[in-house]
Design a protein around this motif. Structure first.
Motif, PDB file in Angstrom:
ATOM      1  N   TRP A 116       0.854  -1.173   0.000  1.00 37.13           N
ATOM      2  CA  TRP A 116       0.000   0.000   0.000  1.00 37.13           C
ATOM      3  C   TRP A 116       0.891   1.224   0.000  1.00 37.13           C
ATOM      4  N   GLY A 117       0.319   2.359  -0.348  1.00 34.24           N
ATOM      5  CA  GLY A 117       1.130   3.558  -0.371  1.00 34.24           C
ATOM      6  C   GLY A 117       0.296   4.821  -0.465  1.00 34.24           C
ATOM      7  N   LEU A 118       1.005   5.929  -0.421  1.00 30.76           N
ATOM      8  CA  LEU A 118       0.421   7.258  -0.491  1.00 30.76           C
ATOM      9  C   LEU A 118       1.193   8.040  -1.539  1.00 30.76           C
ATOM     10  N   ILE A 119       0.473   8.654  -2.459  1.00 33.50           N
ATOM     11  CA  ILE A 119       1.074   9.516  -3.469  1.00 33.50           C
ATOM     12  C   ILE A 119       0.463  10.895  -3.285  1.00 33.50           C
ATOM     13  N   ARG A 120       1.312  11.892  -3.082  1.00 34.46           N
ATOM     14  CA  ARG A 120       0.868  13.270  -2.942  1.00 34.46           C
ATOM     15  C   ARG A 120       1.400  14.017  -4.154  1.00 34.46           C
TER      16      ARG A 120
END
Length: 140
Positions: A116-120
Motif C-alpha cells: 500500500w502507499g500514499l502519493i501526494r
C-alpha cells in the motif's frame, strides 16, 4: 464511471461527492464490481471503506469536493486507490493507540494489504492498496 480491460484484469473508475454517506456507496460499488464470490472481497471492501473515509474526513474533499475510486482486479489480485482533493498538510501515516476509537485504517492496510502507499501529487492525495490471493500450497 469508466471501465477498461487490461490483460484479463478489469479496471473501473467512479467519482463520488465528498460526503460521509458516499463511503457506504463506495463500499457497495466495490462489492458489486468485485463480486461477493471473489476471495479478496471482504478485505477489499473493508480497506476501501477505510481509505474513502479518510479522504472525506481529512482532505478538502469533505468540504464540497469529490473523490475518485480506481479498482483493478483479476481472479488473484485486487488494486484499489482513492484520490482526494488534497490537504494542507501531508496525511498522517501514523499508528493509532490500541484503545483509540479512530485511526485504525492504516494499521489495517499494513495488516491486510500485500502493498500500500500514499502519493501526494499536483495538490491531491492518493492512497492505494494491493491484495493478492495467497497460494494454497506448494507442490512437493
Amino acid at each position: 464511471m469508466e471501465s477498461s480491460g487490461d490483460g484479463g484484469a478489469v479496471r473501473v473508475f467512479l467519482r463520488l461527492p465528498g460526503r460521509p454517506d458516499q463511503v457506504a456507496r463506495a463500499r457497495r460499488w466495490i462489492s458489486k464490481e468485485l463480486g461477493r464470490d471473489h476471495p479478496l472481497h471482504d478485505d477489499c471492501v473493508l480497506l476501501t471503506s477505510e481509505i474513502a473515509t479518510n479522504a472525506v474526513l481529512h482532505s478538502r474533499t469533505g468540504a464540497g469536493g469529490t473523490f475518485t475510486l480506481d479498482l483493478s482486479h483479476s481472479d488473484k489480485r485486487v488494486y484499489v486507490s482513492v484520490r482526494d482533493e488534497g490537504s494542507a498538510e501531508p496525511p498522517c501515516a501514523c499508528h493509532a493507540a490500541p484503545s483509540a476509537a479512530n485511526g485504525r485504517g492504516l494499521p489495517l492496510l499494513e495488516a491486510l494489504a500485500r502493498r500500500w502507499g500514499l502519493i501526494r501529487e499536483a495538490g491531491t492525495n492518493e492512497v492505494w492498496f494491493e491484495l493478492v490471493v495467497a497460494p494454497t500450497g506448494t507442490a512437493g
